[in-house]
Design a protein around this motif. Structure first.
Motif, PDB file in Angstrom:
ATOM      1  N   GLU A   1       0.733  -1.662  -0.214  1.00  0.00           N
ATOM      2  CA  GLU A   1      -0.041  -0.134   0.387  1.00  0.00           C
ATOM      3  C   GLU A   1       0.955   1.121   0.059  1.00  0.00           C
ATOM      4  OE1 GLU A   1      -2.305  -0.222   3.737  1.00  0.00           O
ATOM      5  OE2 GLU A   1      -3.432  -1.937   2.936  1.00  0.00           O
ATOM      6  N   HIS A   2       2.026   1.137   0.725  1.00  0.00           N
ATOM      7  CA  HIS A   2       3.068   2.106   0.095  1.00  0.00           C
ATOM      8  C   HIS A   2       4.194   2.439  -0.394  1.00  0.00           C
ATOM      9  CE1 HIS A   2       0.405   3.246   4.394  1.00  0.00           C
ATOM     10  NE2 HIS A   2       0.815   1.480   4.357  1.00  0.00           N
ATOM     11  N   PHE A   3       4.515   1.163  -0.430  1.00  0.00           N
ATOM     12  CA  PHE A   3       5.843   0.841  -1.674  1.00  0.00           C
ATOM     13  C   PHE A   3       5.733  -0.079  -2.850  1.00  0.00           C
ATOM     14  CE2 PHE A   3       6.090   1.068   3.270  1.00  0.00           C
ATOM     15  CZ  PHE A   3       6.727   2.509   3.326  1.00  0.00           C
ATOM     16  N   ASN A   4       6.781   0.004  -3.791  1.00  0.00           N
ATOM     17  CA  ASN A   4       7.409  -0.799  -4.217  1.00  0.00           C
ATOM     18  C   ASN A   4       7.628  -2.205  -3.818  1.00  0.00           C
ATOM     19  OD1 ASN A   4       6.172   0.581  -6.127  1.00  0.00           O
ATOM     20  ND2 ASN A   4       7.870   2.318  -6.353  1.00  0.00           N
ATOM     21  N   VAL A   5       7.360  -3.073  -3.366  1.00  0.00           N
ATOM     22  CA  VAL A   5       7.675  -4.156  -2.687  1.00  0.00           C
ATOM     23  C   VAL A   5       7.908  -5.558  -3.951  1.00  0.00           C
ATOM     24  CG1 VAL A   5       6.632  -6.700  -1.015  1.00  0.00           C
ATOM     25  CG2 VAL A   5       6.175  -4.196  -0.974  1.00  0.00           C
ATOM     26  N   LEU A   6       9.160  -6.149  -3.423  1.00  0.00           N
ATOM     27  CA  LEU A   6       9.214  -7.163  -4.225  1.00  0.00           C
ATOM     28  C   LEU A   6       9.851  -8.586  -2.921  1.00  0.00           C
ATOM     29  CD1 LEU A   6      10.589  -9.478  -6.700  1.00  0.00           C
ATOM     30  CD2 LEU A   6      12.394  -8.159  -5.403  1.00  0.00           C
ATOM     31  N   GLU A   7       8.627  -9.573  -3.561  1.00  0.00           N
ATOM     32  CA  GLU A   7       8.627 -10.463  -2.343  1.00  0.00           C
ATOM     33  C   GLU A   7       8.543 -12.042  -3.417  1.00  0.00           C
ATOM     34  OE1 GLU A   7       5.433 -13.326  -0.323  1.00  0.00           O
ATOM     35  OE2 GLU A   7       4.569 -11.833  -1.662  1.00  0.00           O
ATOM     36  N   ASP A   8       9.623 -12.276  -2.917  1.00  0.00           N
ATOM     37  CA  ASP A   8      10.551 -13.474  -3.546  1.00  0.00           C
ATOM     38  C   ASP A   8      11.376 -14.278  -2.737  1.00  0.00           C
ATOM     39  OD1 ASP A   8      11.882 -15.407  -5.290  1.00  0.00           O
ATOM     40  OD2 ASP A   8      12.429 -13.884  -6.618  1.00  0.00           O
ATOM     41  N   ARG A   9      10.763 -15.290  -2.000  1.00  0.00           N
ATOM     42  CA  ARG A   9      11.764 -16.469  -0.350  1.00  0.00           C
ATOM     43  C   ARG A   9      12.436 -17.143  -1.572  1.00  0.00           C
ATOM     44  NH1 ARG A   9       6.372 -19.169   1.571  1.00  0.00           N
ATOM     45  NH2 ARG A   9       5.180 -17.600   1.451  1.00  0.00           N
ATOM     46  N   ALA A  10      12.927 -17.442  -2.396  1.00  0.00           N
ATOM     47  CA  ALA A  10      14.057 -17.747  -3.668  1.00  0.00           C
ATOM     48  C   ALA A  10      15.870 -16.930  -3.580  1.00  0.00           C
ATOM     49  CB  ALA A  10      13.655 -18.119  -4.741  1.00  0.00           C
ATOM     50  N   LEU A  11      15.486 -15.946  -3.111  1.00  0.00           N
ATOM     51  CA  LEU A  11      15.729 -14.838  -3.007  1.00  0.00           C
ATOM     52  C   LEU A  11      17.806 -15.531  -1.657  1.00  0.00           C
ATOM     53  CD1 LEU A  11      14.546 -11.603  -3.746  1.00  0.00           C
ATOM     54  CD2 LEU A  11      15.918 -12.782  -5.156  1.00  0.00           C
ATOM     55  N   VAL A  12      17.364 -15.678  -0.689  1.00  0.00           N
ATOM     56  CA  VAL A  12      18.077 -15.975   0.053  1.00  0.00           C
ATOM     57  C   VAL A  12      18.766 -17.122  -0.529  1.00  0.00           C
ATOM     58  CG1 VAL A  12      15.838 -17.628   1.566  1.00  0.00           C
ATOM     59  CG2 VAL A  12      18.475 -17.058   2.363  1.00  0.00           C
ATOM     60  N   ASP A  13      18.242 -17.875  -1.084  1.00  0.00           N
ATOM     61  CA  ASP A  13      19.186 -19.626  -1.921  1.00  0.00           C
ATOM     62  C   ASP A  13      19.921 -18.885  -3.250  1.00  0.00           C
ATOM     63  OD1 ASP A  13      18.840 -21.001   0.293  1.00  0.00           O
ATOM     64  OD2 ASP A  13      16.847 -21.302  -0.808  1.00  0.00           O
ATOM     65  N   ASP A  14      19.558 -17.702  -3.672  1.00  0.00           N
ATOM     66  CA  ASP A  14      20.402 -16.730  -5.073  1.00  0.00           C
ATOM     67  C   ASP A  14      21.095 -15.828  -4.976  1.00  0.00           C
ATOM     68  OD1 ASP A  14      20.704 -16.113  -7.781  1.00  0.00           O
ATOM     69  OD2 ASP A  14      18.703 -17.069  -8.450  1.00  0.00           O
ATOM     70  N   PRO A  15      22.350 -15.742  -4.248  1.00  0.00           N
ATOM     71  CA  PRO A  15      22.912 -14.679  -3.813  1.00  0.00           C
ATOM     72  C   PRO A  15      23.179 -13.441  -5.154  1.00  0.00           C
ATOM     73  CG  PRO A  15      23.992 -16.690  -3.437  1.00  0.00           C
ATOM     74  CD  PRO A  15      23.074 -17.070  -4.080  1.00  0.00           C
ATOM     75  N   GLU A  16      22.851 -14.172  -7.001  1.00  0.00           N
ATOM     76  CA  GLU A  16      23.464 -12.914  -7.479  1.00  0.00           C
ATOM     77  C   GLU A  16      21.916 -12.534  -7.548  1.00  0.00           C
ATOM     78  OE1 GLU A  16      24.139 -13.715 -12.145  1.00  0.00           O
ATOM     79  OE2 GLU A  16      25.228 -14.901 -10.827  1.00  0.00           O
ATOM     80  N   ARG A  17      20.906 -13.320  -8.086  1.00  0.00           N
ATOM     81  CA  ARG A  17      20.039 -12.285  -8.204  1.00  0.00           C
ATOM     82  C   ARG A  17      19.346 -11.103  -7.180  1.00  0.00           C
ATOM     83  NH1 ARG A  17      15.489 -15.896  -7.791  1.00  0.00           N
ATOM     84  NH2 ARG A  17      13.944 -14.083  -8.252  1.00  0.00           N
ATOM     85  N   LEU A  18      19.836 -11.707  -5.427  1.00  0.00           N
ATOM     86  CA  LEU A  18      19.751 -10.857  -4.295  1.00  0.00           C
ATOM     87  C   LEU A  18      20.469 -10.264  -4.219  1.00  0.00           C
ATOM     88  CD1 LEU A  18      18.350 -10.617  -1.506  1.00  0.00           C
ATOM     89  CD2 LEU A  18      20.836 -11.854  -0.614  1.00  0.00           C
ATOM     90  N   PHE A  19      21.717  -9.457  -4.820  1.00  0.00           N
ATOM     91  CA  PHE A  19      22.126  -8.757  -5.018  1.00  0.00           C
ATOM     92  C   PHE A  19      22.087  -7.387  -5.954  1.00  0.00           C
ATOM     93  CE2 PHE A  19      26.854  -9.701  -2.500  1.00  0.00           C
ATOM     94  CZ  PHE A  19      26.334  -9.852  -2.037  1.00  0.00           C
TER      95      PHE A  19
END
Length: 316
Positions: free
Chosen positions: A24-42
């Motif tokens: 409601e307030h922000f642009n949110v990227l929710e992706d629980r797989a990011l924790v296991d993919d350092p390149e995508r997390l960065f």
């Protein structure tokens, strides 16, 4: 910058209603797989203003260097050993833990597993169903009432464990060098303040509630385990590394300890062929002591509210 344009990254699981409140307030990227993919997390955090994590995402200098706009880290839990607090302070990044929101879940885990381990009668369903009928072997369990519960670390969770246990007729002793002798917590919970050595030696049930650090790493080791009562049980729902897992496995295998419940481990997830495989009277759970339907809602809602507040303040 308008708050609607700020970006929040959620790298591990979070209650969906709390995520919706952030959207409601922000642009949110929710992706629980990011924790296991350092390149995508960065890549995800390079333009993020906030990141919301649990215990697996590592907030270290490398990530902070990549996330130049980052100003807030929301922690869905209370342990902070996966966050480089000094690096965050140097970068003026606020770290917000969900203090107290999962305390009830952890406290209930401790009480329920303590009772299961002392009774020793709840892991024989297959035998009973097959007609083996191990009644004589399971008739010597211990009652929780009248026993001594030693709590190592007497913060919010430890104090809640004490209150629940006292209500069941359990004697409570506790060790916490950071809590003053005249602190109200001792009177309010009825716990008796003792030394670490007294807690270990006097426990029928010993439960750990300290953070992981240099002072607490392997604080419950071979020497301490050897000083415990042979029927005593150990519960660790705090952090892996606080107790010496190898020493614990040996004590259990040799019958020098009554049992153990571990929710946290030095390596998570554990590898196949664990040293605890096949040991009697052991309960192993995958770091879920603080996770229930209700606690996840409380933790997620709290962090969503606090991150929103922090980002709005930063916008002023």
């Amino acid at each position: 910058m308008n708050a609607l344009r700020k970006k929040v990254v959620v790298s591990e699981f979070m209650d969906s209603l709390a995520v919706d409140s952030l959207r409601e307030h922000f642009n949110v990227l929710e992706d629980r797989a990011l924790v296991d993919d350092p390149e995508r997390l960065f890549e995800a955090v390079h333009d993020a203003d906030a990141i919301i994590i649990r215990n697996r995402t590592q907030i270290n200098p490398a990530l902070l260097e990549r996330a130049q706009r980052l100003s807030v880290v929301g922690r869905l839990g209370v342990g902070l050993d996966n966050i480089d607090l000094k690096a965050c302070e140097q970068r003026q990044v606020s770290v917000i833990p969900a203090t107290g929101a999962n305390a009830q879940a952890v406290a209930e885990y401790v009480i329920s597993t303590a009772m299961m381990l002392l009774r020793g009668a709840y892991m024989s369903s297959a035998d009973v169903a097959s007609g083996t009928w191990p009644r004589p072997q399971l008739s010597n369990g211990r009652e929780f009432a009248g026993s001594t519960l030693a709590i190592v670390g007497f913060g919010g969770i430890g104090q809640l464990v004490a209150r629940l246990a006292t209500g069941l007729g359990v004697r409570v002793i506790a060790f916490d060098p950071r809590l003053a002798e005249d602190a109200q917590a001792w009177q309010l919970t009825g716990a008796r303040r003792v030394t670490f050595e007294e807690a270990v030696a006097g426990a029928d049930v010993l439960t750990l509630h300290v953070p992981l650090g240099e002072e607490t790493r392997n604080m419950l080791g071979k020497i301490q385990l050897e000083s415990m009562k042979r029927h005593a049980v150990v519960i660790n729902a705090a952090r892996g590394g606080i107790l010496d897992e190898s020493a614990l496995a040996v004590a259990l295998r040799e019958g020098r300890l009554g049992g153990a419940a571990l929710d946290v481990f030095e390596e998570e997830p554990m590898r196949d062929g664990s040293i605890f495989a096949g040991l009697p009277n052991v309960i192993l759970t995958p770091h879920i002591a603080g996770l229930t339907l209700q606690s996840n809602e409380r933790v997620s809602t709290l962090i969503a509210e606090e991150v929103t507040k922090a980002l709005r303040q930063n916008n002023n």
